[in-house]
Design a protein around this motif. Sequence first.
Motif, PDB file in Angstrom:
ATOM      1  N   GLY A  89       0.806  -1.318   0.075  1.00  0.00           N
ATOM      2  CA  GLY A  89       0.050   0.052  -0.115  1.00  0.00           C
ATOM      3  C   GLY A  89       0.676   1.380  -0.052  1.00  0.00           C
ATOM      4  N   ALA A  90       1.853   1.279   0.781  1.00  0.00           N
ATOM      5  CA  ALA A  90       2.868   2.386   1.000  1.00  0.00           C
ATOM      6  C   ALA A  90       3.403   2.881  -0.532  1.00  0.00           C
ATOM      7  N   GLU A  91       3.687   1.812  -1.158  1.00  0.00           N
ATOM      8  CA  GLU A  91       4.459   1.715  -2.453  1.00  0.00           C
ATOM      9  C   GLU A  91       3.701   2.222  -3.491  1.00  0.00           C
ATOM     10  N   ILE A  92       2.410   1.694  -3.591  1.00  0.00           N
ATOM     11  CA  ILE A  92       1.418   2.484  -4.238  1.00  0.00           C
ATOM     12  C   ILE A  92       1.238   4.095  -4.446  1.00  0.00           C
ATOM     13  N   ALA A  93       1.284   4.176  -2.956  1.00  0.00           N
ATOM     14  CA  ALA A  93       1.279   5.779  -2.532  1.00  0.00           C
ATOM     15  C   ALA A  93       2.551   6.562  -3.119  1.00  0.00           C
ATOM     16  N   ARG A  94       3.551   5.806  -2.781  1.00  0.00           N
ATOM     17  CA  ARG A  94       4.899   6.545  -3.286  1.00  0.00           C
ATOM     18  C   ARG A  94       4.944   6.644  -4.802  1.00  0.00           C
ATOM     19  N   THR A  95       4.250   5.764  -5.488  1.00  0.00           N
ATOM     20  CA  THR A  95       4.349   5.630  -6.807  1.00  0.00           C
ATOM     21  C   THR A  95       3.321   6.915  -7.314  1.00  0.00           C
ATOM     22  N   LEU A  96       1.976   6.997  -6.495  1.00  0.00           N
ATOM     23  CA  LEU A  96       1.336   8.302  -6.878  1.00  0.00           C
ATOM     24  C   LEU A  96       1.896   9.545  -6.697  1.00  0.00           C
ATOM     25  N   ALA A  97       2.489   9.678  -5.524  1.00  0.00           N
ATOM     26  CA  ALA A  97       3.219  10.925  -5.078  1.00  0.00           C
ATOM     27  C   ALA A  97       4.425  11.242  -6.054  1.00  0.00           C
ATOM     28  N   ALA A  98       4.877  10.036  -6.793  1.00  0.00           N
ATOM     29  CA  ALA A  98       5.794  10.483  -7.897  1.00  0.00           C
ATOM     30  C   ALA A  98       5.498  11.342  -9.275  1.00  0.00           C
ATOM     31  N   ALA A 112       4.575   9.604   8.928  1.00  0.00           N
ATOM     32  CA  ALA A 112       4.883   9.619   7.497  1.00  0.00           C
ATOM     33  C   ALA A 112       6.266   9.267   7.225  1.00  0.00           C
ATOM     34  N   ASP A 113       7.133   9.490   8.059  1.00  0.00           N
ATOM     35  CA  ASP A 113       8.360   8.945   7.661  1.00  0.00           C
ATOM     36  C   ASP A 113       8.392   7.299   7.902  1.00  0.00           C
ATOM     37  N   ARG A 114       7.668   6.991   8.743  1.00  0.00           N
ATOM     38  CA  ARG A 114       7.873   5.612   9.276  1.00  0.00           C
ATOM     39  C   ARG A 114       7.026   4.773   8.094  1.00  0.00           C
ATOM     40  N   LEU A 115       6.135   5.253   7.427  1.00  0.00           N
ATOM     41  CA  LEU A 115       5.399   4.707   6.181  1.00  0.00           C
ATOM     42  C   LEU A 115       6.367   4.777   4.758  1.00  0.00           C
ATOM     43  N   GLY A 116       7.575   5.570   5.102  1.00  0.00           N
ATOM     44  CA  GLY A 116       8.135   5.797   3.831  1.00  0.00           C
ATOM     45  C   GLY A 116       7.406   6.827   3.060  1.00  0.00           C
ATOM     46  N   LEU A 117       6.728   7.777   3.578  1.00  0.00           N
ATOM     47  CA  LEU A 117       6.246   8.788   2.786  1.00  0.00           C
ATOM     48  C   LEU A 117       6.430  10.210   3.400  1.00  0.00           C
ATOM     49  N   GLY A 118       7.445  10.195   4.042  1.00  0.00           N
ATOM     50  CA  GLY A 118       8.077  11.896   4.535  1.00  0.00           C
ATOM     51  C   GLY A 118       8.525  12.592   3.297  1.00  0.00           C
ATOM     52  N   TYR A 119       8.860  13.909   3.720  1.00  0.00           N
ATOM     53  CA  TYR A 119       9.047  14.659   2.871  1.00  0.00           C
ATOM     54  C   TYR A 119      10.380  14.527   2.137  1.00  0.00           C
ATOM     55  N   ALA A 120      11.368  14.112   3.028  1.00  0.00           N
ATOM     56  CA  ALA A 120      12.531  14.051   2.435  1.00  0.00           C
ATOM     57  C   ALA A 120      12.750  13.046   1.397  1.00  0.00           C
ATOM     58  N   ARG A 121      12.104  11.768   1.703  1.00  0.00           N
ATOM     59  CA  ARG A 121      12.370  10.741   0.726  1.00  0.00           C
ATOM     60  C   ARG A 121      11.371  11.147  -0.754  1.00  0.00           C
ATOM     61  N   LEU A 122      10.118  11.744  -0.392  1.00  0.00           N
ATOM     62  CA  LEU A 122       9.249  11.851  -1.642  1.00  0.00           C
ATOM     63  C   LEU A 122       9.958  13.195  -2.476  1.00  0.00           C
ATOM     64  N   SER A 123      10.213  13.869  -1.833  1.00  0.00           N
ATOM     65  CA  SER A 123      10.797  15.250  -2.527  1.00  0.00           C
ATOM     66  C   SER A 123      12.097  14.739  -3.371  1.00  0.00           C
ATOM     67  N   ALA A 124      12.858  13.978  -2.849  1.00  0.00           N
ATOM     68  CA  ALA A 124      14.018  13.187  -3.430  1.00  0.00           C
ATOM     69  C   ALA A 124      13.647  12.963  -4.763  1.00  0.00           C
ATOM     70  N   GLU A 125      12.739  11.924  -4.507  1.00  0.00           N
ATOM     71  CA  GLU A 125      11.979  11.021  -5.617  1.00  0.00           C
ATOM     72  C   GLU A 125      11.326  12.016  -6.565  1.00  0.00           C
ATOM     73  N   ASN A 126      10.792  13.117  -6.216  1.00  0.00           N
ATOM     74  CA  ASN A 126       9.955  14.004  -7.041  1.00  0.00           C
ATOM     75  C   ASN A 126      10.303  15.454  -6.629  1.00  0.00           C
ATOM     76  N   PRO A 127      11.265  16.090  -7.220  1.00  0.00           N
ATOM     77  CA  PRO A 127      11.767  17.506  -6.750  1.00  0.00           C
ATOM     78  C   PRO A 127      10.505  18.518  -6.942  1.00  0.00           C
ATOM     79  N   ARG A 128       9.826  18.341  -7.729  1.00  0.00           N
ATOM     80  CA  ARG A 128       8.700  19.194  -7.951  1.00  0.00           C
ATOM     81  C   ARG A 128       7.619  19.077  -7.163  1.00  0.00           C
ATOM     82  N   LEU A 129       7.624  18.177  -6.086  1.00  0.00           N
ATOM     83  CA  LEU A 129       6.302  18.093  -5.196  1.00  0.00           C
ATOM     84  C   LEU A 129       6.457  19.022  -4.216  1.00  0.00           C
ATOM     85  N   ILE A 130       5.047  19.514  -4.259  1.00  0.00           N
ATOM     86  CA  ILE A 130       4.778  20.326  -2.919  1.00  0.00           C
ATOM     87  C   ILE A 130       4.108  19.773  -1.994  1.00  0.00           C
TER      88      ILE A 130
END
Length: 401
Positions: A89-98, A112-130
């Motif tokens: 489920g978290a991986e699907i969310a990360r794909t959507l976030a990308a 969010a960090d424990r789920l792998g959905l924190g700002y640092a990780r998601l912004s590294a994968e998608n620098p345009r993400l707000i």
Amino acid sequence: MTTGTEFDGGERPLPLAGVRVLDLSRVLAGPWCGQVLGDLGAEVIKVEHPDRGDDTRDWGLPTAGGTTYFDSVNRNKRSLGLDLATEEGAEIARTLAAGSDVLIQNFKRGGADRLGLGYARLSAENPRLIYCSVVGYVGDGPEADRPGYDLVVQGESGLMALNGRAEDPPLKVGVAAVDLFTGQYAAQGVLAALYERERTGRGRLVEMALYDCGLSLTSYVGLAALALGRDPERVGNAHPAIVPYGVFEAADGPLVITVGNNAQYRRFCAVIERPDLAEDPDYATNLGRSRHRDRLGPQIEAELARRPRAALIAALQASGIPCGEVAGLHEAVRSERTAQAGMLADGDSPVLAPPYRIDGTRPPVRRPPPGLGAHTGPILTELGLDAVRIAELRARGIVAG
């Protein structure tokens, strides 16, 4: 209700058409932010637990797709039932976030960090993400671990101390004002970040704390407390500095009268046939009227109480004095004024329409508040998952059935 992204006769898209928002938030503040962006044309994917859904699906009165609480902050969204506590489920969310422009979340600190959905990780994968994070208290402060609840913050921020009359106990605002204003402030922050991204190509971290927003709502009353060095006097439905200004009783019901300047006051005295109150030097200025409100107020109230409301409103409006009847809530939402403004979108479950008017046109309610997981299949299909994989995830309870 319409399903397209166009308005104004189909000639122009809504301002946020083409923007994708991943809404991982729940209850009111975060979902309100997502709804604002959806109202303005963004595609909003609301992620909910596949079995329980958003907490507000269990609050208020039941509707065709949810409840009155849920429906009030979730129009113009699609619902994805997804268990974020599972790695799939978290991986699907990360794909959507990308592939998203905006992400909204209101997890407890560190969640969010424990789920792998924190700002640092998601912004590294998608620098345009707000990335918009809604919390109870500032994330680097001593109360960062405390959950945020509207009523608690209304008490702590002083909002409850400024409502009602001097003899009343502390009173909350009739709606969850802190939650709703936090959501509105959050949407403003997101919009500013989207605007900046057009120049820089990079996203931002937008952080909103309920306590900060609750304190900001005290506005001029908060500044008065600082100037006085104490709580300002509570005056109920009256105004602390303007007289006459408040709710008054006519012979057959309440009305609001707001006399904003001295010229209006003189015209007001003519309407109630009390020229002596206009001529009295104690009442010639607002400062004088405020100083002598205990003597002036009862005389005004007596004159208003012996006149019918409709006649008063007609005479006051003809004299250019702001006024209006005090309506019941059902009366207001079903009024001709609301209908003429196009503020009610009727359907299986009526919802209020977006309050914006852009180029003279109100954006439509493109999607009614969704049923739990109503769009799970289409969203997962858009991500490239085939029917077999979706069925497997459903069987395991990772996505909504």
